[in-house]
Design a protein around this motif. Structure first.
Motif: not given
Length: 612
Positions: A118-141
């Motif tokens: 899988l390759r995610l454009p930066l800013g898309t999905g949770l992974l892409g958002l973390v990789a772009q912003s440099g901030e931790p994120y989490f979601t329960e669902d």
């Protein structure tokens, strides 16, 4: 089955239900043994968890000292993170800045080959958002979370893996986000702060591995260029070797429980300078206590960049942090540091963060035990005074000496953070602290309750703190009543609109007994209902009817005494009281009306003192 004991259950690592079943068989007399056994069981579980964390971090640190195969190291980090967080899957991605995407580098626990590619454009999905912003994120669902940019191909891959809960933290090298480390569960669940901190620590190790690999690649390229490059390679190799050796020694300090002093000693020897370690409040933990000029600015820059900062020539600062939370600061003085040596300082900061994090965890466990004892005291849950004294003795608290109680209501400060502050204060005074019924409670030996309240308010100066105090209490049996008195004081202060003050029962008088459960709006309505006509008359005409009425009550109904207090003639007092009768009704002197008037006058005066 009747011959079994709680000790047998502890030895067998039995489930919680077994303890409850045994309690039901033994009866209410075994309730204390049941509670103690459950506390021991919980503490053993926490120790096992800490041992697993230490072992995984130790293995990871050892791998970094002999790094040759980057993929192997990253796979080990991802695998250990999955084991320690009990995740269904973990994976690490690296950013492709030219392509504007983040791609899977290594996974552990993936079910489908599509997800591994899988390759995610930066800013898309949770992974892409973390990789772009440099901030931790989490979601329960993740499936139901609208905060993230969903794409069909991403959601399809996530559905193929049956992913629900996701936690992601960034990989940062030289202040630049190069990827992300994620842990997922295939069920809906939250992520407690401890798991976020732990995954952040593994991400820091992964970033060290990537940085070391980059340095080795640079060294290999230099060998091919020229003899000068060979010299550079040897110097770099020696530097890396020294860094590896220092990392080994720092890891030994971590595992041997050497603490901040041990870390300072190792870094001072390796770097050839004087090393100081400070906690998050810049209180000295090791080394010299004096702080260099410009330290606060340097700490902010080091936090922002994630690297060490040179404050003045020969003086360097590094921040020990777990994720975005600063835990301490390292300062090195007296020697210019090369880049490799500065990296050693930064790795020392990582180890320091782990030491302080584990120390905090241990302290929080102790605070919970001390807090449970104080909760039992203020709630009068345990009538066995000898047992209470013994529990207090084990916690270093003295219950046989006269003690005072402070109850604080805080606006603008996290209760857990306030509890740590109160715990430090209680520890200094051989007392106890806890959060009880939404308030911070401190019990400490002494006879000056107001002094304890003032210190507690000062220690929580970044919040609006209202403190009620009472005491001293003599012995553990008197703590509950003293707590209730202090609680009535804080409730009365807030009811009167006097938030941010400290008061004992003497400072509030009878109002604490009558107003402890009333709200500010109720008080305002009461004053307006009883004194409203007089207040409006005085405001519109500049009169003194309220002051005259208050002085008349104080003088016991004497016109002459009232006049002397107000410096007016008795006839003037009589005329004003006639006006009071016309505004309030001629029965205002009746006992019931008179009591209401005196209480309203008292409340009005106290609220006026606060506003002034």
């Amino acid at each position: 089955m009747m011959d079994r004991t709680f000790l047998d259950l502890l030895y067998a690592d039995a489930p919680r239900e077994a303890y409850d079943d045994l309690l039901a068989q033994l009866g209410a007399d075994a309730a204390d043994q049941h509670a103690l056994a459950l506390q021991v069981r919980e503490r053993l579980a926490r120790h096992r968890g800490r041992e697993a964390e230490m072992s995984a971090l130790y293995d990871t640190a050892n791998d970094l000292t002999a790094i040759r195969d980057l993929d192997t190291i990253l796979a080990a980090i991802v695998r250990r993170a999955r084991q320690l967080l009990h995740a269904d899957m973990t994976y690490l991605s690296l950013n492709d800045e030219a392509d504007g995407a983040s791609y899977m580098k290594v996974t552990d626990g993936a079910l489908t080959p599509e997800f591994r590619r899988l390759r995610l454009p930066l800013g898309t999905g949770l992974l892409g958002l973390v990789a772009q912003s440099g901030e931790p994120y989490f979601t329960e669902d993740y499936q139901a979370d609208s905060r993230f940019v969903h794409r069909d191909f991403i959601d399809s891959a996530v559905a193929g893996e049956k992913i629900r809960a996701i936690l992601g933290v960034p990989l940062v090298v030289e202040g630049r986000v190069i990827g992300a480390l994620l842990a997922v569960h295939r069920t809906v669940r939250p992520f407690p702060p401890g798991e976020v901190t732990l995954l952040t620590s593994f991400a820091a190790h992964a970033a060290v591995a990537l940085e070391n690999a980059r340095l080795f690649d640079q060294a290999r390229e230099a060998v091919v260029s020229a003899d000068l490059a060979n010299e550079l390679l040897r110097a770099r190799s020696e530097s890396v070797e020294r860094a590896a050796q220092s990392h080994d020694r720092l890891t030994d300090v971590l595992l041997d429980g050497g603490g901040a002093t041990g870390i300072a000693d190792v870094l001072a020897e390796v770097l050839g300078g004087r090393v100081s370690v400070y906690d998050e409040g810049l209180r000295p933990l090791a080394g010299a206590g004096d702080q260099p000029a410009g330290l606060a600015t340097a700490i902010e820059q080091a936090r922002r960049t994630g690297r060490s900062v040179e404050v003045t020539p020969g003086t360097y600062v590094a921040v020990a942090a777990a994720g975005d939370e600063p835990l301490g600061t390292l300062v090195v003085r007296g020697a210019p540091l090369e880049q490799a040596e500065r990296r050693t300082l930064e790795r020392g900061a990582i180890v320091t963060a782990l030491v302080l994090l584990f120390a905090r965890t241990e302290a929080e466990a102790e605070e919970r035990v001390r807090g449970e004892l104080l909760t039992d005291l203020v709630a009068a849950r345990d009538a066995d005074l000898d047992r209470l004294r013994e529990r207090a003795r084990r916690q270093g608290a003295a219950l046989d000496r006269p003690s005072v109680v402070a109850v604080a209501h805080l606006d603008g400060l996290d209760l857990h953070r306030a509890a740590r502050t109160a715990g430090q204060l209680a520890g200094e005074r051989h007392g106890l602290a806890a959060v009880h019924d939404g308030h911070v409670v401190v019990l400490a030996p002494g006879e000056d309750a107001r002094e304890l309240g003032e210190v507690l308010r000062a220690r929580t100066s970044d919040a609006l703190t209202t403190v009620g105090v009472a005491g001293p209490a003599s012995g553990p049996g008197a703590v509950a009543a003293t707590y209730r008195e202090a609680r009535r004081c804080v409730d009365t202060l807030r009811t009167l609109g006097r938030s941010g003050e400290v008061s004992d029962p003497a400072g509030l008088g009878v109002t604490r007994l009558l107003l402890g459960t009333s709200g500010p709006d109720d008080l305002a309505d009461f004053v307006d209902r009883v004194l409203g006509p007089l207040l409006r008359w005085d405001a519109e005409r500049g009169g003194s009817l309220v002051a005259t009425l208050e002085a008349w009550f104080a003088a016991g109904g004497s016109l002459r005494g009232t006049g002397e207090v107000l410096h007016v003639h008795a006839n003037t007092v009589g005329q004003r009281l006639e006006r009071v009768g016309r505004l309030l009704g001629e029965d205002w002197r009746q006992p019931n009306r008179a009591l209401d008037l005196q209480m309203a006058l008292r409340v009005h005066r106290m609220r006026g003192q606060e506003r002034s």
